[in-house]
Design a protein around this motif. Structure first.
Motif, PDB file in Angstrom:
ATOM      1  N   MET A   1       0.850  -1.186   0.000  1.00 49.15           N
ATOM      2  CA  MET A   1       0.000   0.000   0.000  1.00 49.15           C
ATOM      3  C   MET A   1       0.881   1.230   0.000  1.00 49.15           C
ATOM      4  O   MET A   1       1.829   1.319   0.759  1.00 49.15           O
ATOM      5  N   GLN A  25       1.034  -4.091  -5.368  1.00 50.69           N
ATOM      6  CA  GLN A  25       0.977  -3.854  -3.930  1.00 50.69           C
ATOM      7  C   GLN A  25      -0.236  -4.523  -3.282  1.00 50.69           C
ATOM      8  O   GLN A  25      -0.304  -4.630  -2.062  1.00 50.69           O
ATOM      9  N   LEU A  26      -1.189  -4.952  -4.085  1.00 56.56           N
ATOM     10  CA  LEU A  26      -2.337  -5.684  -3.547  1.00 56.56           C
ATOM     11  C   LEU A  26      -2.017  -7.153  -3.303  1.00 56.56           C
ATOM     12  O   LEU A  26      -2.702  -7.814  -2.522  1.00 56.56           O
ATOM     13  N   PHE A  29      -1.651  -8.665   0.290  1.00 54.39           N
ATOM     14  CA  PHE A  29      -2.927  -8.756   1.006  1.00 54.39           C
ATOM     15  C   PHE A  29      -3.747  -9.942   0.500  1.00 54.39           C
ATOM     16  O   PHE A  29      -4.416 -10.626   1.278  1.00 54.39           O
ATOM     17  N   SER A 106      -6.441  -6.315   7.309  1.00 58.57           N
ATOM     18  CA  SER A 106      -4.986  -6.454   7.193  1.00 58.57           C
ATOM     19  C   SER A 106      -4.336  -5.134   6.799  1.00 58.57           C
ATOM     20  O   SER A 106      -3.299  -4.749   7.343  1.00 58.57           O
ATOM     21  N   SER A 107      -4.951  -4.451   5.848  1.00 49.13           N
ATOM     22  CA  SER A 107      -4.367  -3.180   5.391  1.00 49.13           C
ATOM     23  C   SER A 107      -4.391  -2.139   6.506  1.00 49.13           C
ATOM     24  O   SER A 107      -3.449  -1.351   6.644  1.00 49.13           O
ATOM     25  N   ARG A 110      -1.522  -2.891   8.988  1.00 48.81           N
ATOM     26  CA  ARG A 110      -0.214  -2.511   8.462  1.00 48.81           C
ATOM     27  C   ARG A 110      -0.065  -0.989   8.393  1.00 48.81           C
ATOM     28  O   ARG A 110       1.009  -0.448   8.681  1.00 48.81           O
ATOM     29  N   THR A 139      -8.806   2.811   3.185  1.00 52.12           N
ATOM     30  CA  THR A 139      -8.705   1.352   3.197  1.00 52.12           C
ATOM     31  C   THR A 139      -9.997   0.684   2.745  1.00 52.12           C
ATOM     32  O   THR A 139      -9.971  -0.438   2.237  1.00 52.12           O
ATOM     33  N   LEU A 142     -10.223  -0.674  -0.832  1.00 47.84           N
ATOM     34  CA  LEU A 142      -9.732  -2.016  -1.154  1.00 47.84           C
ATOM     35  C   LEU A 142     -10.870  -3.021  -1.171  1.00 47.84           C
ATOM     36  O   LEU A 142     -10.905  -3.939  -1.998  1.00 47.84           O
TER      37      LEU A 142
END
Length: 315
Positions: A1, A25-26, A29, A106-107, A110, A139, A142
């Motif tokens: 991210m 970057q995804l 996750f 999760s995002s 982090r 977020t 996402l």
């Protein structure tokens, strides 16, 4: 991210601009839920097979009725495929929603860890409310990306490919006309999506400024009251809210153009199939059962195309 978008610091200067986010970057996750996503992919394949079998069975039913041939267990087989497709779709939807929520979780974990480990100089360059906005509102995007057709792209691709192949066998001429209409519509959607991207980024920046303004006003409420500046602060924060609203309206305006594009594509495709297909049935090029099967496959194209348009808009 990627790190939060640049915002004006406490002293009015802009923070250094970070790198643009990418699909790569995804991946971390998504890999956390690779087993669930593998199950979703398998369900997508099974659901696509059950869905593609239905028009073929309908065509066979029509042919047997026209030729006065007993249907036997064909109708029950068709019902079984319809029920199976519905059950698979429901369970797959549940898994996607749950996985999307887990990815957001999760995002956020982090991002919280990243923010709290930043050098103090970064907090001087960025407003607190803007950072809080990144954890909360950014977020959730996402979740939209994952659940708007990104993860079940396998099933939709199979349905699209299977429908196109079946339609090519039934009548290549009709398929060619459909490809022209749908291709033009998708090109227009991709063009409009670039405007959505710019407006969406602007909206997120405005929401961050709004959060920053509220955080600053609430933290200094005693000073504001003592100075008699309440109305001025209300006006300033309201201005940020108005800017966020204006950006949201721009997104809605462009999105509103995409919806009729998809609708017009379906309507024109259906009219072309019924008009040209009716003529070809009358000329004996194809029979009624083939035309009905072709029309059903045309409607099957709507789901993957709608998912693709939704995914483009969300991403």
């Amino acid at each position: 991210m990627s790190f939060p978008a640049p915002a004006r610091g406490r002293r009015g200067r802009r923070a250094p601009e970070g790198p643009r986010a990418s699909f790569r970057q995804l991946v971390p996750f998504l890999l956390e839920h690779k087993r669930t996503l593998a199950v979703v992919a398998v369900l997508s394949v099974l659901g696509a097979a059950a869905t593609l079998a239905q028009p073929l069975l309908v065509g066979e039913v029509i042919s047997r009725v026209q030729n006065a041939v007993p249907l036997g267990a064909l109708v029950w087989l068709l019902v079984a495929f319809v029920v199976l497709s519905s059950v698979i779709s429901g369970f797959q939807h549940y898994l996607l929603q749950r996985t999307g929520t887990a990815v957001v979780y999760s995002s956020r974990r982090r991002l919280i860890a990243r923010i709290l480990r930043l050098p103090v100089s970064e907090f001087d360059a960025r407003r607190t409310g803007d950072l809080v906005s990144r954890v909360g509102t950014d977020t959730t995007l996402l979740y939209a990306v994952l659940t708007q057709g990104f993860a079940d792209a396998v099933g939709n691709a199979l349905i699209l490919l299977g429908a196109v192949i079946a339609m090519a066998f039934i009548d290549p001429l009709l398929l060619g006309l459909i490809v022209v209409v749908v291709g033009a519509s998708l090109a227009l959607v991709v063009l409009l999506s670039t405007r959505i991207r710019a407006a969406s980024a602007d909206q997120q920046a405005k929401v961050g400024e709004l959060s920053s303004g509220v955080e600053r006003a609430v933290g200094s409420i005693r000073t504001i009251r003592a100075a008699g500046a309440t109305e001025r602060e209300i006006a300033a924060v309201t201005e940020n809210a108005t800017a966020a609203y204006a950006a949201g309206v721009r997104i809605a305006r462009v999105s509103a153009l995409i919806v009729p594009v998809a609708f017009v594509a379906l309507q024109v495709s259906l009219l072309v199939v019924l008009g040209v297909g009716g003529y070809r049935v009358a000329s004996g090029a194809i029979d009624v059962a083939s035309l009905v099967t072709f029309v059903i496959f045309l409607f099957l194209l709507v789901q993957p195309l709608a998912s693709a348009i939704g995914a483009i808009t969300s991403v």
